[in-house]
Design an enzyme around this catalytic site. Structure first.
Site, PDB file in Angstrom:
ATOM      1  N   GLU A 192       0.846  -1.201   0.000  1.00  0.00           N
ATOM      2  CA  GLU A 192       0.000   0.000   0.000  1.00  0.00           C
ATOM      3  C   GLU A 192       0.881   1.250   0.000  1.00  0.00           C
ATOM      4  O   GLU A 192       0.757   2.119   0.885  1.00  0.00           O
ATOM      5  CB  GLU A 192      -0.988  -0.014   1.184  1.00  0.00           C
ATOM      6  CG  GLU A 192      -1.948  -1.183   1.092  1.00  0.00           C
ATOM      7  CD  GLU A 192      -3.188  -1.092   1.973  1.00  0.00           C
ATOM      8  OE1 GLU A 192      -3.265  -0.220   2.850  1.00  0.00           O
ATOM      9  OE2 GLU A 192      -4.111  -1.910   1.761  1.00  0.00           O
ATOM     10  N   GLU A 318      -4.911  -8.751  -0.642  1.00  0.00           N
ATOM     11  CA  GLU A 318      -5.697  -8.452   0.566  1.00  0.00           C
ATOM     12  C   GLU A 318      -7.144  -8.313   0.137  1.00  0.00           C
ATOM     13  O   GLU A 318      -7.464  -7.439  -0.683  1.00  0.00           O
ATOM     14  CB  GLU A 318      -5.227  -7.155   1.250  1.00  0.00           C
ATOM     15  CG  GLU A 318      -3.963  -7.345   2.054  1.00  0.00           C
ATOM     16  CD  GLU A 318      -3.567  -6.110   2.863  1.00  0.00           C
ATOM     17  OE1 GLU A 318      -4.464  -5.399   3.360  1.00  0.00           O
ATOM     18  OE2 GLU A 318      -2.351  -5.880   2.977  1.00  0.00           O
TER      19      GLU A 318
END
Ligand code: AHR
Length: 513
Positions: A192, A318
């Site tokens: 991220e 994810e």
């Protein structure tokens, strides 16, 4: 108890459920293999995801093998976990691997300021993770620190884990008890990076990726699949930039990752509760989870522009549900209950991943134990398997199966108010056992749905399992750990037709006979 639930399901079935819905399966034109790694899982230093959930230490009163909980080891072995991602998540970008090697008592104590501000004593480090993977028979995905690390730290870590010759790092690994190099199947640079991993732009990250990947060296026959950390949700800008990176003799890029969480409300401030919800949030959860297919499709279209041979993978590393923390729980621990709704969310997404198997060659649900959409919950000595665990187990035959294109004619809608979503999600594959396997989800919590199965050939019937319950938020507790579990399911072909009745709010996985 099991027999009772099976009987209840059968009583609900009605002939009216068949509204001309037919699943056509094209057995003559098989699609790509569904990589077993689509069934991957994620293990982060977060709450009791590791400490208490997997690792209790050798001196614990909880029965363990070298510090790993026996009950959790057993459940995970039975789940055939193909691959595990570690150490994060956001935690990856604050993790310094040297803190987690050598004698445990001498390891530094650090603060996990991302997740609850708790002390991280580094008892679970590289050796503990990689040994754990070997114990449950799983491959590994190691996520390197880009945000607060250096390329030297990342390349040293890879050398420590994989070097086979006479180098200081390989010798340090040996001194720490591991002679043979490990095989690191996947290695990612950062996580991220648009947010907790450093708040970067895709272009800045792309340059850093190339720099890190250039120095991430292993013996040629032990090379990991290299993952560039990508975007999230509706975003395609990360894929647009990263898909244009061309590998050369000095570095590799094999896949781009993507993250998407299913929130019942779609709002991060008030996400919705894990249990105790009403039909409005049952419906909106599915509405939101089904969006992931649009996001996958949009990103794959971009990848097809730059990589028409489909060399690059698109890894949703994810995904899963994310609910509000219950009062009294540490909000930094992301502990949540897991109900029948989660089981359906898992099955719907797995069916979708099967459809894009050519590029979606790995995913990891967040997370494995005690965090978000977990497979397992623990509380001290107690342990339970969640409905999501059961769905993953029911789908084992899809691991490394060959996908079979399928279409539903007369697809029913699940209507709520003025809105509607698909009523049934389905996928088909030829398992390694040669059988045709079907995964079918009835999203409607109020209606049985019927579906005719057409393979163009002769079928005698279907045998497998069904997971359902009487309440939308039915879940397992430490007091009643087996309240929601799969039961046997079978159907016979009659008058040349195989009709499967899907109970309201159910997941059915069967092999055709
Ligand atoms: O899975 C929990 C967190 O969600 C991960 O650490 C992070 O990558 C994501 O935002």
């Amino acid at each position: 108890m099991r027999r009772l639930i099976a009987t209840v399901c059968l009583l609900n079935f009605t002939v009216a459920a068949f509204a001309g819905t037919v699943l056509h399966i094209d057995t003559k034109h098989p699609g790509p293999e569904i990589s077993k790694d689509v069934y991957g899982q994620f293990v982060e230093h977060l709450g009791h995801g590791i400490y208490g959930g997997i690792w209790v230490g050798k001196d614990s009163k909880i029965p363990n093998t070298n510090g790993y909980r026996n009950d959790v080891l057993k459940a995970l072995k039975e789940l055939h976990v193909p691959v595990m991602r570690w150490p994060g998540g956001c935690f990856a970008d604050i993790y310094h691997w040297r803190d987690g090697i050598g004698p445990r008592k001498q390891r530094p104590k650090t603060v996990n300021w991302l997740w609850g501000g708790v002390t991280e004593d580094n008892a679970f480090g590289t050796h503990e993770f990689l040994d754990f993977a070997e114990m449950i028979g799983s491959d590994v995905y190691v996520n390197a620190n880009l945000g607060s690390g250096t390329e030297k730290e990342a390349s040293d870590w890879l050398e420590y884990m994989t070097a086979d010759g006479d180098s200081d790092l390989a010798n340090l690994r040996r001194a720490n008890g591991r002679d043979k190099p490990w095989h690191i199947k996947y290695f990612a640079i950062g996580n991220e990076s648009w947010g907790c991993g450093g708040n970067m732009t895709p272009e800045y990250y792309a340059n850093l990726y190339k720099r890190y990947a250039t120095f991430a060296k292993t013996p040629e026959d032990n090379r990991p699949i290299m993952i560039a950390s990508g975007g999230t949700d509706v975003r395609t800008d990360w894929t647009e930039t990263l898909a244009q990176i061309k590998p050369n003799w000095s570095f590799n890029i094999d896949a781009i990752s993507h993250h998407y969480y299913t929130l019942p409300t779609g709002e991060w401030e008030t996400k919705g509760r894990a249990i105790g919800f009403k039909e409005d949030q049952w419906f909106s959860t599915f509405k939101h989870t089904l969006k992931l297919e649009d996001y996958v499709r949009a990103n794959l279209a971009i990848m097809d522009k730059y990589d028409p041979e489909k060399r690059l993978g698109f890894f949703v590393d994810e995904w899963g549900t994310w609910y509000d923390t219950e009062e009294g729980d540490n909000p930094g621990f992301l502990l949540q209950q897991n109900s029948l709704r989660d089981a359906l969310v898992a099955a719907i997404n797995l069916n979708m991943f099967h459809k894009y198997a050519k590029r979606v060659r790995m995913t990891s649900i967040a997370q494995m134990v005690n965090v978000l959409q977990a497979m397992i919950l623990t509380d001290g000595k107690k342990m339970l398997l969640t409905p999501t665990y059961h769905v993953f187990k029911m789908h084992i035959p899809f691991q490394d199966a060959t996908s079979l294109p399928s279409t539903i004619n007369g697809l029913p809608k699940y209507k709520y108010g003025k809105d509607a979503v698909i009523g049934i999600s389905a996928s088909a594959a030829r398992g390694k056992d040669g059988k045709i396997w079907l995964s079918l989800v009835n999203l409607n919590p109020n209606k049985v749905s019927g579906i005719e199965i057409d393979t163009g050939g002769k079928i005698k019937g279907a045998v497998g399992q069904v997971l359902t319950a009487d309440k939308m938020d039915a879940h397992n507790t430490f007091g009643k750990p087996d309240a929601v579990h799969p039961v046997k399911y079978s159907a016979k072909t009659e008058n040349g037709k195989l009709m499967l009745e899907l109970p309201a709010k159910s997941v059915v996985v069967v092999a055709l006979q």
